[in-house]
Design a protein around this motif. Structure first.
Motif, PDB file in Angstrom:
ATOM      1  N   ARG A   1       0.838  -1.190   0.000  1.00 29.44           N
ATOM      2  CA  ARG A   1       0.000   0.000   0.000  1.00 29.44           C
ATOM      3  C   ARG A   1       0.872   1.239   0.000  1.00 29.44           C
ATOM      4  O   ARG A   1       1.969   1.258   0.550  1.00 29.44           O
ATOM      5  CB  ARG A   1      -0.897  -0.032   1.223  1.00 29.44           C
ATOM      6  N   SER A   2       0.351   2.303  -0.576  1.00 32.62           N
ATOM      7  CA  SER A   2       1.121   3.541  -0.658  1.00 32.62           C
ATOM      8  C   SER A   2       1.176   4.218   0.710  1.00 32.62           C
ATOM      9  O   SER A   2       0.359   3.946   1.602  1.00 32.62           O
ATOM     10  CB  SER A   2       0.491   4.485  -1.685  1.00 32.62           C
ATOM     11  N   LEU A   3       2.125   5.098   0.852  1.00 27.13           N
ATOM     12  CA  LEU A   3       2.297   5.822   2.105  1.00 27.13           C
ATOM     13  C   LEU A   3       1.078   6.681   2.418  1.00 27.13           C
ATOM     14  O   LEU A   3       0.645   6.773   3.569  1.00 27.13           O
ATOM     15  CB  LEU A   3       3.562   6.690   2.041  1.00 27.13           C
ATOM     16  N   SER A   4       0.491   7.296   1.397  1.00 27.84           N
ATOM     17  CA  SER A   4      -0.687   8.135   1.642  1.00 27.84           C
ATOM     18  C   SER A   4      -1.878   7.303   2.123  1.00 27.84           C
ATOM     19  O   SER A   4      -2.644   7.753   2.973  1.00 27.84           O
ATOM     20  CB  SER A   4      -1.051   8.912   0.379  1.00 27.84           C
ATOM     21  N   ASP A   5      -2.041   6.077   1.600  1.00 25.94           N
ATOM     22  CA  ASP A   5      -3.121   5.206   2.073  1.00 25.94           C
ATOM     23  C   ASP A   5      -2.919   4.819   3.531  1.00 25.94           C
ATOM     24  O   ASP A   5      -3.860   4.822   4.323  1.00 25.94           O
ATOM     25  CB  ASP A   5      -3.207   3.937   1.224  1.00 25.94           C
ATOM     26  N   ARG A   6      -1.683   4.480   3.877  1.00 25.96           N
ATOM     27  CA  ARG A   6      -1.401   4.116   5.268  1.00 25.96           C
ATOM     28  C   ARG A   6      -1.585   5.298   6.200  1.00 25.96           C
ATOM     29  O   ARG A   6      -2.125   5.151   7.303  1.00 25.96           O
ATOM     30  CB  ARG A   6       0.001   3.540   5.388  1.00 25.96           C
ATOM     31  N   CYS A   7      -1.171   6.486   5.770  1.00 30.30           N
ATOM     32  CA  CYS A   7      -1.358   7.690   6.597  1.00 30.30           C
ATOM     33  C   CYS A   7      -2.839   8.017   6.757  1.00 30.30           C
ATOM     34  O   CYS A   7      -3.276   8.435   7.837  1.00 30.30           O
ATOM     35  CB  CYS A   7      -0.615   8.874   5.988  1.00 30.30           C
ATOM     36  N   MET A   8      -3.621   7.816   5.703  1.00 32.63           N
ATOM     37  CA  MET A   8      -5.058   8.051   5.794  1.00 32.63           C
ATOM     38  C   MET A   8      -5.701   7.088   6.792  1.00 32.63           C
ATOM     39  O   MET A   8      -6.537   7.487   7.614  1.00 32.63           O
ATOM     40  CB  MET A   8      -5.704   7.896   4.424  1.00 32.63           C
TER      41      MET A   8
END
Length: 164
Positions: free
Chosen positions: A30-37
């Motif tokens: 998963r992308s970093l933005s997905d994990r941060c979200m």
């Protein structure tokens, strides 16, 4: 296939027939933005649960003898939660680590545990709402739902060494 048989079965592709470029064992990274979200949403639920806990005095309501909550129901709820913990321990610790059974064997080895635990969970929720109704009234389901979601999402904030 026989025309007299009403059930029609067809063969589906197994993982051996798929190309080897994609791994069916793990999800794509998963992308970093997905994990941060995901972490942000979890943090929001935990924050809402903490604020609700503080403003509604949830601990005092559930654990104090002087609260208006129905104490006999809270004792039954504690018993039901204990039974659910035992069932979860049996499924998540005893079967995989002692008996060496995969979770795919649960429906064969112990077919009634998951429906029983689900039924006990539903009864526990209804009794908890009923027990707290004299304290919070119509807001009881909302308050308890926020508490549950905060408890559920707090696990998202625990750093795991296995990624994710």
């Amino acid at each position: 296939m026989s025309s007299s048989n009403p059930a029609i079965y067809r063969r589906v592709a197994s993982h051996e027939n798929l190309d080897d470029t994609s791994s069916s064992d793990s999800a794509p990274p998963r992308s970093l933005s997905d994990r941060c979200m995901d972490k942000g949403i979890a943090l929001l639920w935990v924050f809402l649960a903490l604020v609700t806990h503080h403003k509604c005095h949830v601990s005092t309501t559930l654990f104090s003898k002087e609260s208006n909550a129905l104490q006999p129901l809270l004792q039954v709820i504690a018993l039901l939660l204990g039974v659910q913990v035992v069932l979860a321990t049996y499924l998540c610790v005893y079967l995989p680590y002692i008996k060496q059974l995969d979770s795919s064997a649960w429906p064969v080895y112990c077919p009634r545990i998951i429906p029983t635990a689900s039924g006990l969970g539903a009864v526990t929720v209804v009794l908890l709402i009923r027990a707290c109704w004299p304290v919070w009234g119509f807001l009881t389901p909302l308050i308890l739902s926020i508490q549950f979601m905060g408890l559920l999402f707090v696990s998202q904030l625990i750093p795991w060494p296995f990624g994710g």
